[in-house]
Design an enzyme around this catalytic site. Structure first.
Site, PDB file in Angstrom:
ATOM      1  N   TYR A  37       0.858  -1.198   0.000  1.00  0.00           N
ATOM      2  CA  TYR A  37       0.000   0.000   0.000  1.00  0.00           C
ATOM      3  C   TYR A  37       0.897   1.253   0.000  1.00  0.00           C
ATOM      4  O   TYR A  37       0.732   2.160  -0.815  1.00  0.00           O
ATOM      5  CB  TYR A  37      -0.916   0.007   1.225  1.00  0.00           C
ATOM      6  CG  TYR A  37      -1.872   1.185   1.253  1.00  0.00           C
ATOM      7  CD1 TYR A  37      -1.511   2.394   1.862  1.00  0.00           C
ATOM      8  CD2 TYR A  37      -3.112   1.124   0.624  1.00  0.00           C
ATOM      9  CE1 TYR A  37      -2.348   3.485   1.851  1.00  0.00           C
ATOM     10  CE2 TYR A  37      -3.975   2.219   0.614  1.00  0.00           C
ATOM     11  CZ  TYR A  37      -3.584   3.397   1.232  1.00  0.00           C
ATOM     12  OH  TYR A  37      -4.435   4.479   1.204  1.00  0.00           O
ATOM     13  N   ASP A  38       1.902   1.246   0.878  1.00  0.00           N
ATOM     14  CA  ASP A  38       2.786   2.421   0.992  1.00  0.00           C
ATOM     15  C   ASP A  38       3.554   2.665  -0.311  1.00  0.00           C
ATOM     16  O   ASP A  38       3.743   3.809  -0.724  1.00  0.00           O
ATOM     17  CB  ASP A  38       3.775   2.217   2.156  1.00  0.00           C
ATOM     18  CG  ASP A  38       3.047   2.122   3.490  1.00  0.00           C
ATOM     19  OD1 ASP A  38       3.635   1.603   4.469  1.00  0.00           O
ATOM     20  OD2 ASP A  38       1.856   2.524   3.545  1.00  0.00           O
ATOM     21  N   SER A  83     -32.836  13.214  17.889  1.00  0.00           N
ATOM     22  CA  SER A  83     -32.210  12.487  19.005  1.00  0.00           C
ATOM     23  C   SER A  83     -33.188  11.400  19.434  1.00  0.00           C
ATOM     24  O   SER A  83     -34.328  11.360  18.972  1.00  0.00           O
ATOM     25  CB  SER A  83     -31.933  13.443  20.160  1.00  0.00           C
ATOM     26  OG  SER A  83     -33.145  14.079  20.507  1.00  0.00           O
ATOM     27  N   LYS A 115     -25.698   0.733  20.269  1.00  0.00           N
ATOM     28  CA  LYS A 115     -25.674   2.209  20.306  1.00  0.00           C
ATOM     29  C   LYS A 115     -24.236   2.654  20.570  1.00  0.00           C
ATOM     30  O   LYS A 115     -23.751   2.637  21.698  1.00  0.00           O
ATOM     31  CB  LYS A 115     -26.601   2.731  21.401  1.00  0.00           C
ATOM     32  CG  LYS A 115     -26.766   4.254  21.375  1.00  0.00           C
ATOM     33  CD  LYS A 115     -27.868   4.719  22.326  1.00  0.00           C
ATOM     34  CE  LYS A 115     -28.046   6.248  22.296  1.00  0.00           C
ATOM     35  NZ  LYS A 115     -26.813   6.981  22.672  1.00  0.00           N
ATOM     36  N   ARG A 136     -23.720  16.867  14.461  1.00  0.00           N
ATOM     37  CA  ARG A 136     -25.175  16.968  14.625  1.00  0.00           C
ATOM     38  C   ARG A 136     -25.540  18.371  15.121  1.00  0.00           C
ATOM     39  O   ARG A 136     -26.518  18.970  14.692  1.00  0.00           O
ATOM     40  CB  ARG A 136     -25.630  15.915  15.647  1.00  0.00           C
ATOM     41  CG  ARG A 136     -27.119  15.837  15.888  1.00  0.00           C
ATOM     42  CD  ARG A 136     -27.444  14.657  16.697  1.00  0.00           C
ATOM     43  NE  ARG A 136     -28.266  14.753  17.866  1.00  0.00           N
ATOM     44  CZ  ARG A 136     -29.004  15.720  18.292  1.00  0.00           C
ATOM     45  NH1 ARG A 136     -29.030  16.772  17.709  1.00  0.00           N
ATOM     46  NH2 ARG A 136     -29.708  15.665  19.341  1.00  0.00           N
ATOM     47  N   LYS A 286     -35.378   0.096  16.311  1.00  0.00           N
ATOM     48  CA  LYS A 286     -36.085   0.860  15.283  1.00  0.00           C
ATOM     49  C   LYS A 286     -37.144  -0.011  14.614  1.00  0.00           C
ATOM     50  O   LYS A 286     -36.911  -1.200  14.376  1.00  0.00           O
ATOM     51  CB  LYS A 286     -35.101   1.332  14.193  1.00  0.00           C
ATOM     52  CG  LYS A 286     -33.991   2.229  14.716  1.00  0.00           C
ATOM     53  CD  LYS A 286     -32.915   2.482  13.661  1.00  0.00           C
ATOM     54  CE  LYS A 286     -31.803   3.309  14.258  1.00  0.00           C
ATOM     55  NZ  LYS A 286     -30.668   3.511  13.334  1.00  0.00           N
ATOM     56  N   LYS A 310     -30.956   2.315  27.375  1.00  0.00           N
ATOM     57  CA  LYS A 310     -29.659   2.736  27.931  1.00  0.00           C
ATOM     58  C   LYS A 310     -29.213   1.734  28.993  1.00  0.00           C
ATOM     59  O   LYS A 310     -30.003   1.366  29.869  1.00  0.00           O
ATOM     60  CB  LYS A 310     -29.796   4.113  28.594  1.00  0.00           C
ATOM     61  CG  LYS A 310     -30.315   5.202  27.666  1.00  0.00           C
ATOM     62  CD  LYS A 310     -29.252   5.666  26.691  1.00  0.00           C
ATOM     63  CE  LYS A 310     -28.277   6.558  27.397  1.00  0.00           C
ATOM     64  NZ  LYS A 310     -27.355   7.288  26.536  1.00  0.00           N
TER      65      LYS A 310
HETATM   66  N1  LIG Z   1     -25.236   5.873  18.440  1.00  0.00           N
HETATM   67  C1  LIG Z   1     -25.770   4.986  17.601  1.00  0.00           C
HETATM   68  O1  LIG Z   1     -25.197   3.901  17.380  1.00  0.00           O
HETATM   69  C2  LIG Z   1     -27.065   5.300  16.922  1.00  0.00           C
HETATM   70  C3  LIG Z   1     -27.668   6.543  17.103  1.00  0.00           C
HETATM   71  N2  LIG Z   1     -28.834   6.845  16.476  1.00  0.00           N
HETATM   72  C4  LIG Z   1     -29.410   5.904  15.686  1.00  0.00           C
HETATM   73  O2  LIG Z   1     -30.571   6.158  15.041  1.00  0.00           O
HETATM   74  C5  LIG Z   1     -31.254   7.388  15.308  1.00  0.00           C
HETATM   75  C6  LIG Z   1     -30.824   8.434  14.342  1.00  0.00           C
HETATM   76  C7  LIG Z   1     -32.068   9.223  14.053  1.00  0.00           C
HETATM   77  C8  LIG Z   1     -33.239   8.467  14.535  1.00  0.00           C
HETATM   78  C9  LIG Z   1     -32.730   7.168  15.066  1.00  0.00           C
HETATM   79  N3  LIG Z   1     -28.872   4.698  15.475  1.00  0.00           N
HETATM   80  C10 LIG Z   1     -27.714   4.352  16.085  1.00  0.00           C
HETATM   81  N4  LIG Z   1     -27.184   3.125  15.856  1.00  0.00           N
END
Ligand SMILES: NC(=O)c1cnc(OC2CCCC2)nc1N
Length: 326
Positions: A37-38, A83, A115, A136, A286, A310
């Site tokens: 690579y280098d 957030s 997260k 952000r 999600k 959390k």
């Molecule tokens: N810190 C993380 O890993 C993380 C943060 N946020 C989100 O999704 C938010 C973004 C906007 C709506 C949902 N996903 C993540 N994996």
């Protein structure tokens, strides 16, 4: 070397160096030794020195800019960077599931993601070329830290397809890099960083990109700004698209058909967390269907279709000193 040969050579060197950088920093699976690579990079630098007009923003040689900024420009996020609302226990997660089902009905699938405990950032690409990266900020106004983000080797300077797209993710400092950085700071009698998140934030706030480049930062992408143009219909397909484009996406993501499966995923990573090479402060859950995300919408600050579980704060074990009661 004549200019025409130089152009052909530069094109081939871009291709090889970009591929090898991708294998090493995104796939974590290099196919050539660093020395190769280098060697190729030195070849590219020599040609670019002889033909400066051949230097382009996506050249692998353009990771660490020369100039030191006096301040960061402001950037407006067309689509606000939201957030996350928090969940602290199983009951909160079941409440989230109930609220979601009240709006979209029983047929809901979730995606669980680690997260990452870093700094939320946005990356903007035009026809596949990395043009701008920003923090952000307050969700609407962030800071332009493009020159610092260019130094993160897992951020592609050119995508695998010439797409114009804005993506979001978390820039972070791996635990090993954090430990090394703090050791050096302590050896120099400097104040160490309290945690990898502060170290990543502090590194990306440097006005001299050479400092950011020395901090071994990394990134995981987890969202596309505007999914509509991409044609995907689920969040998980969106993450797969990000991978196809050349981005680093966390591989521990999992689809969960029920909130029970979500709770199982949370319990698994509560145990596994210390073995990860990066810090996480929770799990993001999600709703997978983008259609259902639309139906659920957002509050002023947070999506109703996502929540962050959390982890309990590390109980700081304060050794109770036995007090001799006289
Ligand atoms: N810190 C993380 O890993 C993380 C943060 N946020 C989100 O999704 C938010 C973004 C906007 C709506 C949902 N996903 C993540 N994996």
């Amino acid at each position: 070397m004549d200019k025409q040969t130089a152009e052909k050579q530069v094109k081939e060197l871009h291709r090889l160096l970009t591929q090898y950088n991708y294998e090493y920093h995104v796939l974590d699976n290099p196919s050539v030794p660093d020395a190769e690579y280098d060697r190729l990079m030195r070849e590219l630098l020599d040609i670019e020195k002889e033909f400066p007009e051949l230097v382009t923003p996506d050249s692998p040689s353009q990771r660490v800019g020369g100039e030191i900024l006096s301040a960061f420009e402001k950037v407006v996020h067309e689509i606000p960077m939201l957030s996350l609302g928090n969940a602290f226990n199983e009951a909160d997660l079941r409440d989230f599931d109930r609220r979601v089902k009240q709006t979209v009905g029983e047929d809901v699938e979730y995606v669980c993601e680690l997260k990452i405990d870093g700094l939320a950032i946005s990356l903007r690409y035009e026809q596949g070329i990395f043009r701008q990266g920003s923090t952000r900020g307050d969700g609407t106004i962030g800071e332009d830290i493009t020159s610092n983000l260019r130094t993160i080797r897992s951020i592609p300077l050119r995508l695998h397809q010439p797409m114009s797209i804005e993506v979001r993710g978390e820039a972070y400092m791996p635990k090993k890099s954090f430990e090394n950085l703090n050791r050096v700071k302590e050896e120099n009698g400097e104040e160490p960083f309290a945690n990898p998140r502060n170290a990543a934030a502090g590194s990306l706030r440097q006005l001299d990109p050479k400092i950011a480049a020395s901090r071994n930062l990394d990134i995981f992408l987890y969202a596309i700004g505007d999914f509509t143009e991409t044609g995907v219909t689920t969040h998980s397909d969106g993450l797969d698209l990000l991978e196809k484009l050349g981005f680093k996406v966390n591989k521990e993501r999992e689809k969960c058909a029920t909130i029970d499966a979500v709770i199982e995923y949370v319990n698994k990573w509560t145990v596994e967390r210390p073995n990860l090479p990066y810090e996480i402060d929770g799990i993001v859950i999600k709703v997978n269907s983008l259609q259902q995300q639309q139906e659920l919408g957002t509050t002023a600050k947070s999506p109703r279709w996502a929540i962050a579980y959390k982890f309990p704060a590390e109980e700081v074990v304060t050794k109770l000193v036995d007090i001799e009661l006289s």
